[in-house]
Design a protein around this motif. Structure first.
Motif, PDB file in Angstrom:
ATOM      1  N   ASP A   1      29.667 -46.219  13.792  1.00 12.28           N
ATOM      2  CA  ASP A   1      29.540 -47.368  12.891  1.00 12.28           C
ATOM      3  C   ASP A   1      29.165 -46.908  11.483  1.00 12.28           C
ATOM      4  O   ASP A   1      29.699 -47.416  10.490  1.00 12.28           O
ATOM      5  CB  ASP A   1      28.495 -48.364  13.403  1.00 12.28           C
ATOM      6  CG  ASP A   1      28.953 -49.111  14.639  1.00 12.28           C
ATOM      7  OD1 ASP A   1      30.158 -49.069  14.955  1.00 12.28           O
ATOM      8  OD2 ASP A   1      28.096 -49.734  15.296  1.00 12.28           O
ATOM      9  N   HIS A   2      28.258 -45.953  11.400  1.00  9.42           N
ATOM     10  CA  HIS A   2      27.858 -45.426  10.093  1.00  9.42           C
ATOM     11  C   HIS A   2      29.044 -44.764   9.395  1.00  9.42           C
ATOM     12  O   HIS A   2      29.265 -44.984   8.201  1.00  9.42           O
ATOM     13  CB  HIS A   2      26.708 -44.433  10.236  1.00  9.42           C
ATOM     14  CG  HIS A   2      26.390 -43.753   8.941  1.00  9.42           C
ATOM     15  ND1 HIS A   2      25.657 -44.371   7.956  1.00  9.42           N
ATOM     16  CD2 HIS A   2      26.738 -42.539   8.454  1.00  9.42           C
ATOM     17  CE1 HIS A   2      25.572 -43.554   6.910  1.00  9.42           C
ATOM     18  NE2 HIS A   2      26.212 -42.436   7.194  1.00  9.42           N
ATOM     19  N   HIS A   3      29.805 -43.949  10.130  1.00 13.65           N
ATOM     20  CA  HIS A   3      30.974 -43.281   9.551  1.00 13.65           C
ATOM     21  C   HIS A   3      32.000 -44.288   9.052  1.00 13.65           C
ATOM     22  O   HIS A   3      32.665 -44.048   8.041  1.00 13.65           O
ATOM     23  CB  HIS A   3      31.644 -42.344  10.569  1.00 13.65           C
ATOM     24  CG  HIS A   3      30.912 -41.062  10.769  1.00 13.65           C
ATOM     25  ND1 HIS A   3      30.448 -40.279   9.750  1.00 13.65           N
ATOM     26  CD2 HIS A   3      30.577 -40.416  11.908  1.00 13.65           C
ATOM     27  CE1 HIS A   3      29.853 -39.213  10.230  1.00 13.65           C
ATOM     28  NE2 HIS A   3      29.912 -39.276  11.540  1.00 13.65           N
ATOM     29  N   ARG A   4      32.136 -45.373   9.767  1.00 13.38           N
ATOM     30  CA  ARG A   4      33.098 -46.395   9.347  1.00 13.38           C
ATOM     31  C   ARG A   4      32.667 -47.042   8.038  1.00 13.38           C
ATOM     32  O   ARG A   4      33.502 -47.395   7.215  1.00 13.38           O
ATOM     33  CB  ARG A   4      33.243 -47.453  10.427  1.00 13.38           C
ATOM     34  CG  ARG A   4      34.053 -46.963  11.599  1.00 13.38           C
ATOM     35  CD  ARG A   4      34.241 -48.051  12.639  1.00 13.38           C
ATOM     36  NE  ARG A   4      34.976 -47.513  13.759  1.00 13.38           N
ATOM     37  CZ  ARG A   4      34.742 -47.809  15.016  1.00 13.38           C
ATOM     38  NH1 ARG A   4      33.770 -48.652  15.328  1.00 13.38           N
ATOM     39  NH2 ARG A   4      35.456 -47.271  15.982  1.00 13.38           N
ATOM     40  N   ARG A   5      31.355 -47.213   7.871  1.00 11.48           N
ATOM     41  CA  ARG A   5      30.848 -47.825   6.641  1.00 11.48           C
ATOM     42  C   ARG A   5      30.876 -46.859   5.467  1.00 11.48           C
ATOM     43  O   ARG A   5      31.177 -47.231   4.348  1.00 11.48           O
ATOM     44  CB  ARG A   5      29.417 -48.326   6.847  1.00 11.48           C
ATOM     45  CG  ARG A   5      29.324 -49.578   7.686  1.00 11.48           C
ATOM     46  CD  ARG A   5      27.933 -50.185   7.642  1.00 11.48           C
ATOM     47  NE  ARG A   5      26.883 -49.253   8.022  1.00 11.48           N
ATOM     48  CZ  ARG A   5      26.433 -49.079   9.264  1.00 11.48           C
ATOM     49  NH1 ARG A   5      26.957 -49.758  10.248  1.00 11.48           N
ATOM     50  NH2 ARG A   5      25.480 -48.224   9.510  1.00 11.48           N
ATOM     51  N   LYS A   6      30.529 -45.615   5.738  1.00 17.11           N
ATOM     52  CA  LYS A   6      30.435 -44.633   4.648  1.00 17.11           C
ATOM     53  C   LYS A   6      30.663 -43.244   5.214  1.00 17.11           C
ATOM     54  O   LYS A   6      29.919 -42.790   6.080  1.00 17.11           O
ATOM     55  CB  LYS A   6      29.048 -44.706   4.011  1.00 17.11           C
ATOM     56  CG  LYS A   6      28.838 -43.700   2.911  1.00 17.11           C
ATOM     57  CD  LYS A   6      27.428 -43.789   2.382  1.00 17.11           C
ATOM     58  CE  LYS A   6      27.212 -42.676   1.373  1.00 17.11           C
ATOM     59  NZ  LYS A   6      25.838 -42.562   0.985  1.00 17.11           N
TER      60      LYS A   6
END
Length: 184
Positions: free
Chosen positions: A86-91
Motif C-alpha cells: 500500500d505504501h509503495h502504491r502511494r509513494k
C-alpha cells in the motif's frame, strides 16, 4: 515443527478473549523477525518503524476476527507485506544501500574469533546483503521471507498474495541471481 509456533494461534485466540499477557508473549516472540523483515524490504528505518507499529495496530484491531487458518507468522507477515505494498502504491520510495550498511554495523565480532575470520565473515554477509539489495522488489521479498523467516514456498505465496508457482519462480530467479553475483 516447534511447539511455540503451534501455540501462537492459541495465544492469539486467548488475546481475543481479553488475555493481554498472551499478546505480550506474541509480541515478544515475533517483534524481531517482523522488524527485520520490514527494515530489509522497506530499506528505510523510519518507514519500517511506521509499518511495524501499524502492523501491530492491525493485529490488535483484528483480534476478535482472527481465525487460525494459517500460521500466525504467515498472517502477521501478510499484514506487514500488504501495508508495504500500500505504501509503495502511494509513494515509490528512493532506495539507497546506506540502511543495509547500518544493519551490519551492529554485528559485533565474537571475542574468540581471529580478526581475519571476522573480516571475511563480515565481507560475506556484506556481499550477500548488497546482492539481495540489487534484486527486484518481488524477488527480494521472496528471498527475505525464505532466508530470514524460514517460510515455505506456499507461505511465501500466501504472504505476497500470488500463486504458488509465481512465488516459487521468484525465489528460484532470486537464488540464481544471488549465486551469480556472489560467484563474481
Amino acid at each position: 515443527m516447534d511447539a511455540s509456533v503451534d501455540d501462537d494461534a492459541t495465544l492469539m485466540l486467548a488475546y481475543a478473549r481479553g488475555n493481554t499477557a498472551a499478546f505480550d508473549t506474541l509480541y515478544a516472540r515475533h517483534r524481531g523477525a517482523l522488524y527485520r523483515f520490514l527494515l530489509r524490504t522497506a530499506r528505510d528505518p523510519q518507514l519500517a518503524e511506521e509499518l511495524f507499529q501499524e502492523t501491530w495496530s492491525r493485529v490488535i484491531a483484528s483480534r476478535t476476527r482472527y481465525a487460525p487458518q494459517a500460521k500466525f507468522t504467515t498472517w502477521l507477515l501478510q499484514i506487514a507485506h500488504n501495508l508495504l505494498i500500500d505504501h509503495h502504491r502511494r509513494k515509490r520510495p528512493v532506495a539507497t544501500g546506506e540502511e543495509a550498511e547500518r544493519v551490519f554495523e551492529h554485528t559485533a565480532a565474537q571475542e574468540h574469533e581471529q580478526p581475519e575470520h571476522v573480516l571475511s565473515d563480515f565481507e560475506r554477509r556484506r556481499r550477500l546483503q548488497m546482492a539481495i539489495e540489487q534484486l527486484p522488489d518481488e524477488q527480494r521479498t521472496a528471498v527475505l521471507l525464505r532466508l530470514e523467516n524460514d517460510l515455505s514456498v506456499e507461505e511465501i505465496a500466501e504472504v505476497t498474495g500470488v500463486g504458488r508457482e509465481t512465488a516459487k519462480s521468484r525465489l528460484r530467479y532470486a537464488m540464481n541471481r544471488l549465486r551469480e553475483q556472489l560467484a563474481e
